[in-house]
Design a protein around this motif. Structure first.
Motif, PDB file in Angstrom:
ATOM      1  N   VAL A 152       5.520 -49.570  19.120  1.00 62.16           N
ATOM      2  CA  VAL A 152       5.397 -48.116  19.204  1.00 62.16           C
ATOM      3  C   VAL A 152       3.950 -47.703  19.450  1.00 62.16           C
ATOM      4  CG1 VAL A 152       5.719 -45.945  17.960  1.00 62.16           C
ATOM      5  CG2 VAL A 152       7.441 -47.747  17.778  1.00 62.16           C
ATOM      6  N   SER A 193      17.148 -47.070  17.281  1.00 59.01           N
ATOM      7  CA  SER A 193      15.963 -46.989  16.412  1.00 59.01           C
ATOM      8  C   SER A 193      14.680 -46.902  17.231  1.00 59.01           C
ATOM      9  CB  SER A 193      15.913 -48.203  15.468  1.00 59.01           C
ATOM     10  OG  SER A 193      15.856 -49.417  16.207  1.00 59.01           O
ATOM     11  N   ALA A 218      12.058 -43.784  17.058  1.00 59.85           N
ATOM     12  CA  ALA A 218      10.662 -44.001  16.668  1.00 59.85           C
ATOM     13  C   ALA A 218       9.680 -43.258  17.565  1.00 59.85           C
ATOM     14  CB  ALA A 218      10.348 -45.503  16.685  1.00 59.85           C
TER      15      ALA A 218
END
Length: 957
Positions: A234, A287, A291
């Motif tokens: 990320v 997910s 994020a």
């Protein structure tokens, strides 16, 4: 690492059986518990090691070899354990279970039994020790700790730099999506929109996203393109976006010190006052989207986000707002496929030589419209002589060349990304599909039963094996590993297909893992196999292949699948197979002459399909297959079951009956066997004739309290002779309705009344599907159906006439998704479908009779599919108006123009034109089919429907 999935498929069932043995009564046998516990401990440790090695990006040859040894050891151990359990017996009835084991223990004290079991377990212990020692000598644990994951080149990188002149078939989708992306510019609302492009790997999602971005980027203040990948970082993703957004240099000077939280906050701040266009490529999980999505603000400046993914659920999670759009990538058409293929090989000006036309079509068929596959194979052919034999070699060897030829390396990488992302249990289930040939419709119901029979599935957190297996099936569709076929009213696929290129990949991996052996797939794959045959798929067999099989040890084959109609002449006898769990002879001709002696010795057999064969009588030994769970006899000539069939107390699916030649459904002539009430594990029954069965057998149906689905035939036209049969059937249905009955289908070859069902009590609260295929018509909607059945989702019912009262009653059913109506008469007055009722209805079909309908505003708010007759002569008075525009969710409409007089061709044309105008004005632009515009068309349509109705689907049975 593909070898892991096959090992999981071997170790998983085995460890489950060892656990069950330790918990069972047989553990009291002297010495056995200690040996089983030791085996389980060692194999559990090996399973953990296998999982650890699966995390390596590129395991070495020794690791692969060791895992193969573990796999073969697991298979052989399970065979020994199964034989041991068989020697103990099936346990008898519950009341005598302890006594049974006492007797068994005494019998095992005989010298021969002790020596036999002890010898086999001792051999296994020696092999376990050898495999364990090899792991230590190979120093595999050291390698697993020291091996670092190398960074492979992103196989999608070339998609970002492909020249526009080389793109084929992308103009239409690009323009459509580009127009949608900027379509809100001049409106008062300036919502942020998300476009999620999803589909199979290699279809060109990244290329399409890049092309859309290039076309519309001039409308935005800034744009960015980032890739997420399977293991998203990320922090790096946010830094990548920030680096592409114009801003003052001092704002990002210390960006390397920012954590994820600060990066997201800063990026959100940078974008807040800008109309931005962001492409987020290759998202693999919900997910991962969760994020990063908060970094992109809803700033009411008509900003846009494009995401790409292979996974349907991920695409859906990106498009939760009503303004968003999911776009499913489609394969290239045949025309575009040929253009891309020949352009890459011969250049834009030159076409394909005539001598290569046939082999080119074969290669393109295997590529299946996948741009990456076409580019990869054409690049390979571009470096080869333009000779037919060379091209034929490529056509035959695409599967083996995937992981060997540099030209196909990108294709292999793209497909392997999806495969490697699967958990071990799904890899096992996917590899199993290598059993089926190209273009095969793999039926869901049959497949999940086979997975269960193979031991790939176990109960999980309150879910049954059936439910877990079905979840696996849908997950493979969700991840775009297989393509759904025949999606039903409930949104569930009835079958799936494997793309030819994906099939080549999983066949290659299955052969390498000794998971399956495919005979007749271009060549005999057994030549490449290491180890015993575990699963055998016969897609073609002749004398030469039969002689090769004759030299094989077939005692360890777990499943035998024959998908070629005429092969039994050369097929090995069942006597040669000892450990079969699955036999599938579907569609085999000449099976009547095949040697089935020894079938009674197959004590592990759980799944037997003789469907679509010429069998007229069951082998006598079938009544001794005590572990059998599925017996599929549909579309055979078998009309009588042996009386001993009721001894198969583990049977869950008993399927019989032949398709009716011109109407949907099965013709049921089979008599219910007396004693069927003892088969307490039955879940699905098809093809029994109530009127031909004894009263006692009909009454025993009520004892099958676990029954979910019941398909039966009731004849007799309501005569007094069969009155008692109706009473007994009603009695049984009353018992079943209060239990687990979810689906009831009643067929009749005549107009046998069904009014006795009015006395059904207590009402079948769990019933989800009711269907009648008969010439009988209810005078009005029965009270036991509507509005009483709160869970009914599918209703197929015959009514004497169409009335607003009946439609109003049916509209009160809260969970009805699909409604199929057949009327005995035609009403002159038009019926209005109002804006109340049918809150969940997605499909409405009127198969015969009824009346012309008018849909007003608010009617059928969720209807997606409409199929109805349109009576032209009655409709002239009101201008052929249907009100289709008020069906806001409509996607498909089929209208059958009906005439009860000699309507002029002009009138027919006017009716068709009016309906088309309504459909064209609809915002969804629904797909419209109109039948009956001409007499010739009516004849063609009738013939087509007759041909279609000559078969029957899995769901119908």
């Amino acid at each position: 690492m593909e070898v892991v999935s096959a090992s999981h498929g071997a170790l998983g069932p085995l460890l489950g059986k060892l656990t069950a043995l330790l918990a069972g009564e047989c553990s009291r046998l002297k010495g056995v518990r200690r040996e089983i516990r030791s085996l389980k401990s060692e194999l559990t440790s090996m399973q953990a090691a296998v999982r650890k090695y699966s995390m390596l990006q590129d395991p070495d040859v020794q690791a692969k070899a060791w895992i193969s040894l573990v796999r073969e050891l697991a298979y052989d151990t399970e065979d020994v354990i199964d034989k041991f359990i068989h020697q103990l017996g099936n346990g008898g009835n519950k009341s005598g279970f302890r006594e049974f084991f006492r007797k068994t223990a005494r019998s095992l004290k005989t010298l021969g039994s002790r020596r036999g079991i002890a010898s086999q377990i001792d051999d296994l212990k020696i092999r376990v020790k050898e495999v364990k020692d090899l792991k230590d000598s190979y120093k595999l644990d050291d390698d697993a700790c020291s091996t670092k994951e190398h960074s492979a080149m992103d196989p999608r990188l070339s998609s970002l730099f492909v020249e526009e002149a080389h793109l084929v078939g992308i103009d239409g989708p690009r323009d459509d999506l580009s127009n949608w992306m900027v379509g809100e510019e001049n409106s008062s609302t300036k919502h942020r929109r998300v476009l999620s492009i999803f589909g199979f790997g290699g279809l060109g999602k990244t290329t399409l996203a890049k092309e859309v971005c290039s076309k519309i980027k001039g409308h935005f203040d800034c744009e960015a393109f980032v890739s997420v990948s399977q293991k998203p970082n990320v922090k790096n993703i946010m830094k990548d976006v920030v680096s592409q957004v114009p801003c003052k240099k001092d704002l990002t000077e210390d960006i390397d010190t920012w954590d994820e939280k600060k990066l997201i906050a800063k990026l959100k701040e940078l974008l807040q006052e800008k109309r931005y266009l962001i492409v987020i490529d290759d998202i693999w999980s919900i997910s991962a989207w969760d994020a990063i999505k908060y970094a992109f603000p809803e700033n009411n400046l008509s900003s846009r986000i494009i995401t790409t993914t292979r996974i349907v659920e991920v695409a859906r999670s990106c498009c939760l707002d009503g303004n968003d759009r999911m776009y499913e990538m489609e394969a290239l058409s045949d025309i575009h496929s040929k253009k891309l293929f020949f352009q890459r090989i011969f250049g834009p000006e030159n076409g394909c030589p005539d001598m290569l036309e046939h082999v080119s079509n074969k290669i393109l068929k295997k590529c299946g419209g996948l741009p990456l596959a076409i580019i990869s194979v054409s690049s390979l052919l571009a470096n080869k002589p333009v000779i037919k034999d060379e091209w034929e070699k490529v056509s035959r060897s695409i599967g083996s060349a995937l992981d060997k030829n540099r030209s196909l390396e990108g294709m292999n990488s793209i497909l392997s990304l999806s495969y490697n992302d699967l958990p071990p249990n799904l890899k096992t289930c996917l590899l199993y599909l290598s059993i089926f040939p190209e273009d095969y419709d793999i039926e869901r119901e049959s497949l999940v039963r086979r997975w269960i029979a193979e031991g790939f599935v176990c109960e999980d957190r309150g879910l049954s094996k059936q439910e877990v297996a079905e979840n696996h099936f849908y997950e493979l569709i969700n991840k775009s590993m297989v393509q759904p076929v025949d999606i039903g009213y409930d949104g569930k696929a009835r079958a799936c297909q494997v793309h030819d290129m994906m099939l080549e990949l999983i066949i290659s991996k299955s052969v390498e893992d000794n998971f399956t052996c495919v005979i007749g797939h271009g060549q005999t794959d057994s030549a490449k196999r290491q180890g015993l045959i575990r699963r055998l798929s016969v897609q073609h067999i002749d004398q030469e292949i039969a002689s090769v099989l004759a030299d094989e040890d077939l005692r360890h084959v777990r499943s035998l699948t024959v998908t070629t109609p005429s092969c039994t002449k050369h097929l090995p006898s069942l006597v040669e197979f000892e450990t079969l769990r699955v036999i599938d002879f579907r569609g085999c001709k000449g099976l009547q002459e095949y040697d089935m002696n020894g079938i009674d010795k197959l004590f592990q057999l759980k799944y037997l399909s003789l469907r679509g064969t010429d069998m007229s009588e069951l082998p006598s030994g079938i009544v001794r297959l005590c572990g059998l769970e599925t017996l599929d006899l549909r579309n055979t000539y078998i009309t009588e079951l042996p009386s001993g069939i009721v001894q198969l107390t583990k049977l869950q699916h008993l399927l019989i009956g032949r398709p009716h030649p011109w109407s949907n459904g099965l013709v049921a002539h089979t008599v219910i066997p007396n004693g069927i009430g003892n088969m307490s594990n039955l879940r699905i029954i098809t093809g029994f004739n109530i009127s031909k069965s004894s009263l006692g057998a009909v009454e025993e149906l009520g004892n099958l309290t676990g029954l979910n689905e019941l398909y039966l035939q009731l004849d007799g036209q309501g005569s007094q002779e069969f009155k008692r049969h109706e009473e007994m059937l009603l009695s049984s249905l009353c018992k079943l309705g209060s239990c687990k009955l979810q689906s009831l289908w009643i067929r009749s070859g005549d107009s046998t009344p069904l009014l006795f069902l009015d006395y059904w009590s207590p009402l079948p609260s769990s019933l989800q599907r009711f269907r009648m295929t008969t010439d009988y018509y209810f005078p009005k909607v029965p009270k036991w159906i509507a509005p009483a059945l709160d869970n009914l989702a599918y209703l197929n019912i015959n009514l004497v006439k169409a009335t607003e009262e009946d439609l109003g009653i049916l509209g009160e059913m809260p969970t009805l998704i699909c409604l199929v109506l057949t009327f005995d008469t035609v009403q002159e007055e038009r019926l209005t479908i109002r804006g109340i009722g049918f809150p969940c209805l997605k499909e409405l079909s009127i198969e015969n009779g009824g009346a012309n309908l008018l849909f007003v505003e608010g009617a059928l708010p969720k209807l997606e599919k409409l199929d109805l007759p349109f009576f032209v002569s009655l409709a002239k008075g009101y201008g052929f108006h249907l009100g289709i525009s008020h069906l806001t969710c409509l996607r498909h409409a089929t209208v059958n123009l009906e005439y009860h007089d000699a309507s002029p061709s002009k009138t027919r044309a006017a009716a068709a034109a009016a309906i088309r105008n309504e459909a064209n004005a609809h915002s969804n632009h629904p797909r419209l089919i109109i039948y009956g515009e001409s007499v010739e068309e009516e004849i063609d349509t009738y013939e087509e429907e007759f041909e279609q109705e000559s078969g029957i689907s899995e769901e119908e049975s």
